[in-house]
Design a protein around this motif. Structure first.
Motif, PDB file in Angstrom:
ATOM      1  N   LEU A  28       0.842  -1.188   0.000  1.00 15.71           N
ATOM      2  CA  LEU A  28       0.000   0.000   0.000  1.00 15.71           C
ATOM      3  C   LEU A  28       0.879   1.240   0.000  1.00 15.71           C
ATOM      4  O   LEU A  28       1.742   1.393   0.865  1.00 15.71           O
ATOM      5  CB  LEU A  28      -0.909   0.024   1.228  1.00 15.71           C
ATOM      6  N   CYS A  29       0.644   2.135  -0.955  1.00 17.28           N
ATOM      7  CA  CYS A  29       1.436   3.361  -1.082  1.00 17.28           C
ATOM      8  C   CYS A  29       0.489   4.558  -1.054  1.00 17.28           C
ATOM      9  O   CYS A  29      -0.202   4.828  -2.039  1.00 17.28           O
ATOM     10  CB  CYS A  29       2.230   3.365  -2.385  1.00 17.28           C
ATOM     11  N   THR A  71       2.813  -5.010   2.972  1.00 18.61           N
ATOM     12  CA  THR A  71       3.698  -3.908   3.325  1.00 18.61           C
ATOM     13  C   THR A  71       2.925  -2.608   3.230  1.00 18.61           C
ATOM     14  O   THR A  71       2.311  -2.317   2.200  1.00 18.61           O
ATOM     15  CB  THR A  71       4.911  -3.839   2.373  1.00 18.61           C
ATOM     16  N   ILE A  72       2.930  -1.821   4.303  1.00 19.37           N
ATOM     17  CA  ILE A  72       2.262  -0.523   4.308  1.00 19.37           C
ATOM     18  C   ILE A  72       3.336   0.564   4.287  1.00 19.37           C
ATOM     19  O   ILE A  72       4.029   0.784   5.278  1.00 19.37           O
ATOM     20  CB  ILE A  72       1.354  -0.381   5.541  1.00 19.37           C
ATOM     21  N   SER A  73       3.479   1.230   3.151  1.00 20.33           N
ATOM     22  CA  SER A  73       4.552   2.217   2.977  1.00 20.33           C
ATOM     23  C   SER A  73       4.123   3.628   3.350  1.00 20.33           C
ATOM     24  O   SER A  73       4.967   4.497   3.552  1.00 20.33           O
ATOM     25  CB  SER A  73       5.049   2.199   1.527  1.00 20.33           C
ATOM     26  N   GLY A  74       2.809   3.897   3.432  1.00 19.92           N
ATOM     27  CA  GLY A  74       2.347   5.235   3.773  1.00 19.92           C
ATOM     28  C   GLY A  74       2.626   6.234   2.662  1.00 19.92           C
ATOM     29  O   GLY A  74       2.883   5.866   1.511  1.00 19.92           O
ATOM     30  N   GLU A  75       2.566   7.518   3.036  1.00 20.18           N
ATOM     31  CA  GLU A  75       2.847   8.561   2.043  1.00 20.18           C
ATOM     32  C   GLU A  75       4.298   8.478   1.597  1.00 20.18           C
ATOM     33  O   GLU A  75       5.205   8.218   2.397  1.00 20.18           O
ATOM     34  CB  GLU A  75       2.568   9.940   2.632  1.00 20.18           C
ATOM     35  N   MET A  76       4.531   8.748   0.314  1.00 18.16           N
ATOM     36  CA  MET A  76       5.870   8.606  -0.257  1.00 18.16           C
ATOM     37  C   MET A  76       6.186   9.810  -1.130  1.00 18.16           C
ATOM     38  O   MET A  76       5.290  10.459  -1.677  1.00 18.16           O
ATOM     39  CB  MET A  76       5.952   7.321  -1.099  1.00 18.16           C
ATOM     40  N   SER A  77       7.472  10.088  -1.292  1.00 17.51           N
ATOM     41  CA  SER A  77       7.901  11.112  -2.244  1.00 17.51           C
ATOM     42  C   SER A  77       7.611  10.624  -3.662  1.00 17.51           C
ATOM     43  O   SER A  77       7.422   9.422  -3.903  1.00 17.51           O
ATOM     44  CB  SER A  77       9.391  11.378  -2.095  1.00 17.51           C
ATOM     45  N   ASP A  78       7.572  11.557  -4.605  1.00 20.03           N
ATOM     46  CA  ASP A  78       7.315  11.168  -5.989  1.00 20.03           C
ATOM     47  C   ASP A  78       8.328  10.137  -6.504  1.00 20.03           C
ATOM     48  O   ASP A  78       7.936   9.137  -7.116  1.00 20.03           O
ATOM     49  CB  ASP A  78       7.297  12.394  -6.897  1.00 20.03           C
ATOM     50  N   PRO A  79       9.633  10.338  -6.280  1.00 18.82           N
ATOM     51  CA  PRO A  79      10.593   9.327  -6.771  1.00 18.82           C
ATOM     52  C   PRO A  79      10.366   7.952  -6.139  1.00 18.82           C
ATOM     53  O   PRO A  79      10.460   6.929  -6.828  1.00 18.82           O
ATOM     54  CB  PRO A  79      11.956   9.908  -6.372  1.00 18.82           C
ATOM     55  N   ALA A  80      10.047   7.923  -4.842  1.00 20.32           N
ATOM     56  CA  ALA A  80       9.816   6.640  -4.177  1.00 20.32           C
ATOM     57  C   ALA A  80       8.553   5.971  -4.713  1.00 20.32           C
ATOM     58  O   ALA A  80       8.517   4.743  -4.903  1.00 20.32           O
ATOM     59  CB  ALA A  80       9.711   6.842  -2.668  1.00 20.32           C
ATOM     60  N   LEU A  81       7.522   6.770  -4.962  1.00 23.80           N
ATOM     61  CA  LEU A  81       6.290   6.218  -5.502  1.00 23.80           C
ATOM     62  C   LEU A  81       6.500   5.692  -6.925  1.00 23.80           C
ATOM     63  O   LEU A  81       5.988   4.632  -7.297  1.00 23.80           O
ATOM     64  CB  LEU A  81       5.199   7.280  -5.490  1.00 23.80           C
ATOM     65  N   GLN A  82       7.266   6.428  -7.705  1.00 26.46           N
ATOM     66  CA  GLN A  82       7.580   5.964  -9.058  1.00 26.46           C
ATOM     67  C   GLN A  82       8.345   4.647  -9.026  1.00 26.46           C
ATOM     68  O   GLN A  82       8.092   3.739  -9.824  1.00 26.46           O
ATOM     69  CB  GLN A  82       8.374   7.041  -9.799  1.00 26.46           C
ATOM     70  N   GLN A  83       9.263   4.522  -8.075  1.00 27.23           N
ATOM     71  CA  GLN A  83      10.019   3.280  -7.938  1.00 27.23           C
ATOM     72  C   GLN A  83       9.103   2.125  -7.528  1.00 27.23           C
ATOM     73  O   GLN A  83       9.215   1.010  -8.052  1.00 27.23           O
ATOM     74  CB  GLN A  83      11.124   3.448  -6.902  1.00 27.23           C
ATOM     75  N   ALA A  84       8.176   2.401  -6.610  1.00 27.46           N
ATOM     76  CA  ALA A  84       7.237   1.369  -6.176  1.00 27.46           C
ATOM     77  C   ALA A  84       6.357   0.898  -7.326  1.00 27.46           C
ATOM     78  O   ALA A  84       6.097  -0.307  -7.479  1.00 27.46           O
ATOM     79  CB  ALA A  84       6.370   1.902  -5.031  1.00 27.46           C
ATOM     80  N   MET A  85       5.911   1.833  -8.148  1.00 25.19           N
ATOM     81  CA  MET A  85       5.098   1.458  -9.296  1.00 25.19           C
ATOM     82  C   MET A  85       5.916   0.667 -10.310  1.00 25.19           C
ATOM     83  O   MET A  85       5.447  -0.323 -10.882  1.00 25.19           O
ATOM     84  CB  MET A  85       4.508   2.706  -9.953  1.00 25.19           C
TER      85      MET A  85
END
Length: 440
Positions: A246-247, A270-284
């Motif tokens: 979850l992001c 895994t619960i990642s919570g709020e993320m920076s744009d680069p981290a969210l892009q990496q997760a996707m």
């Protein structure tokens, strides 16, 4: 042409991100623009999306009046969040324009708007939904969030409230357009929402064979995260081969409840919570499947679903509203009435057949790149600007005549009389309803 956009524009706003994409296309096509930020006062100083056009605050009234004076069109980006759109509501009533409708359900925004103007809000509710509406709406708004959501989505979505103030309306799917057509007398259009995927890269080769599933966005009940966990947890194959992440923003008590459910069912969560744009892009980029379930479904379009398609992910959606209009060979759809069973079967199939999963993802990505184009959206928005300008005189005339009839306590049905309707038809230059070719 010069367009003035009334829009949230902080980097946390997906609607702001859409507007930033449109600005780039407008400049490329030879047009100019100004941004008027519409967020609540405490949000107006948050970091904006990058752009090269002037950015004003909605409550700097003299500046707003100056830039709108010679504008060819005013464009209001509207969604169901009062904190983001309060400034747009302020100006829409004074300076009508084109409403780009991002949510068909606007009841949460209306509820907050009504706090300082209960008498006016009650009048709006009664006008559109009948004498019992004010009592039922405000009773539900004071109850649980789920009860209010259920009531509002079924009976009092408040779509008409905003669209009645518009010269024209652009939406991003067909499913809620009957309410738009009932409340806005100007031109209507359905256009594919422009979006991008700045971090999209080819999927990396991994050593493990686990299927990685992701859900992106604020974790609330209508994202159906608990159903995904139950679908995985009730399948021996999925429990052994799936990781679920979850992001996005999540309340601590919700995280605790979902973590406990996952532990009970043996799900790797895994619960990642709020993320920076680069981290969210990496997760996707690391995910294989994006679960974009929504029930009830309120959006005119889903930015996270479009982004997942652009990233080249296999996408699972609820078979409802905007999501039903996506091509069947580009996404897998889950029926709300059999959600967990359907979801389990879909995920088992995607886990078992890597080739089919990747093939669907490639088709979805190619279709999304063709469809969710900022240049195409801008070209249609420019045409809508011309149509809205042509419609303005007849809409003003009808409003004036309606107010006269109301003052005489006459029936509004008089507006349909031949002696009145036929002269007004002179101004009618466009079809009233959206045409199917305007949607993918």
């Amino acid at each position: 042409m010069k367009l003035v956009f009334f829009t949230p524009f902080g980097t946390a706003s997906a609607i702001g991100r859409v507007t930033a994409l449109l600005l780039t296309s407008l400049e490329r096509l030879g047009h100019t623009a100004v941004i008027v930020r519409t967020e609540r006062d405490d949000l107006l100083d948050t970091v904006p999306h990058a752009c090269t056009v002037p950015v004003l605050r909605w409550n700097d009234e003299a500046d707003v009046e100056e830039v709108t004076h010679d504008a060819d069109a005013l464009v209001y980006q509207i969604g169901n969040n009062y904190a983001y759109h309060c400034g747009g509501l302020h100006w829409l009533g004074r300076l009508p324009g084109i409403v780009c409708l991002h949510d068909f359900l606007l009841a949460h925004m209306f509820s907050e708007w009504s706090h300082r103007r209960p008498t006016e809000a009650a009048s709006v509710l009664e006008r559109w939904y009948g004498e019992q509406a004010p009592l039922e709406f405000f009773e539900a708004s004071a109850s649980t969030p789920q009860a209010f959501m259920d009531m509002a989505s079924q009976l009092y979505p408040m779509t008409e409230w905003v669209c009645a103030e518009a010269l024209a309306v652009v939406s991003h799917s067909h499913w809620g357009m009957h309410r738009v057509a009932a409340s806005c007398a100007g031109p209507l259009s359905v256009l594919a929402l422009p979006y991008d995927a700045p971090g999209a890269v080819p999927a990396a080769i991994r050593d493990d064979e686990r299927l990685r599933i992701v859900t992106v966005g604020h974790v609330n009940p209508n994202k159906r995260v608990d159903s995904v966990i139950r679908a995985i947890g009730t399948s021996e194959r999925l429990r052994e081969t799936v990781s679920y992440r979850l992001c996005g923003l999540i309340q601590p008590h919700v995280a605790d409840e979902l973590s406990a459910l996952a532990r009970t069912l043996g799900v790797d969560l895994t619960i990642s919570g709020e993320m920076s744009d680069p981290a969210l892009q990496q997760a996707m980029a690391e995910a294989d499947v994006a679960c974009c379930l929504r029930w009830p479904s309120f959006e005119a379009a889903s930015a996270t679903t479009i982004e997942a398609l652009l990233y080249g992910k296999a996408v699972v959606v609820t078979d409802a509203a905007f999501y039903s209009e996506l091509p069947d060979d580009c996404v897998r759809k889950v029926a709300p009435s059999s959600e967990i069973a359907d979801l389990r079967a879909v995920l088992e199939e995607l886990a078992a057949d890597t080739g089919a999963r990747r093939g669907m993802a490639r088709r979805g990505q190619a279709w999304a790149k063709r469809t969710f184009s900022a240049d195409a959206y801008v070209a249609n928005l420019i045409e809508m600007s011309r149509l809205a300008a042509a419609a303005r005189p007849v809409l003003a005339m009808v409003k004036t005549m309606g107010e006269l009839l109301d003052g005489w306590q006459a029936s509004p049905a008089l507006l349909t009389a031949d002696e009145i309707a036929e002269p007004l038809a002179l101004f009618q230059t466009t079809p009233r309803l959206p045409s199917p070719e305007n949607i993918p």
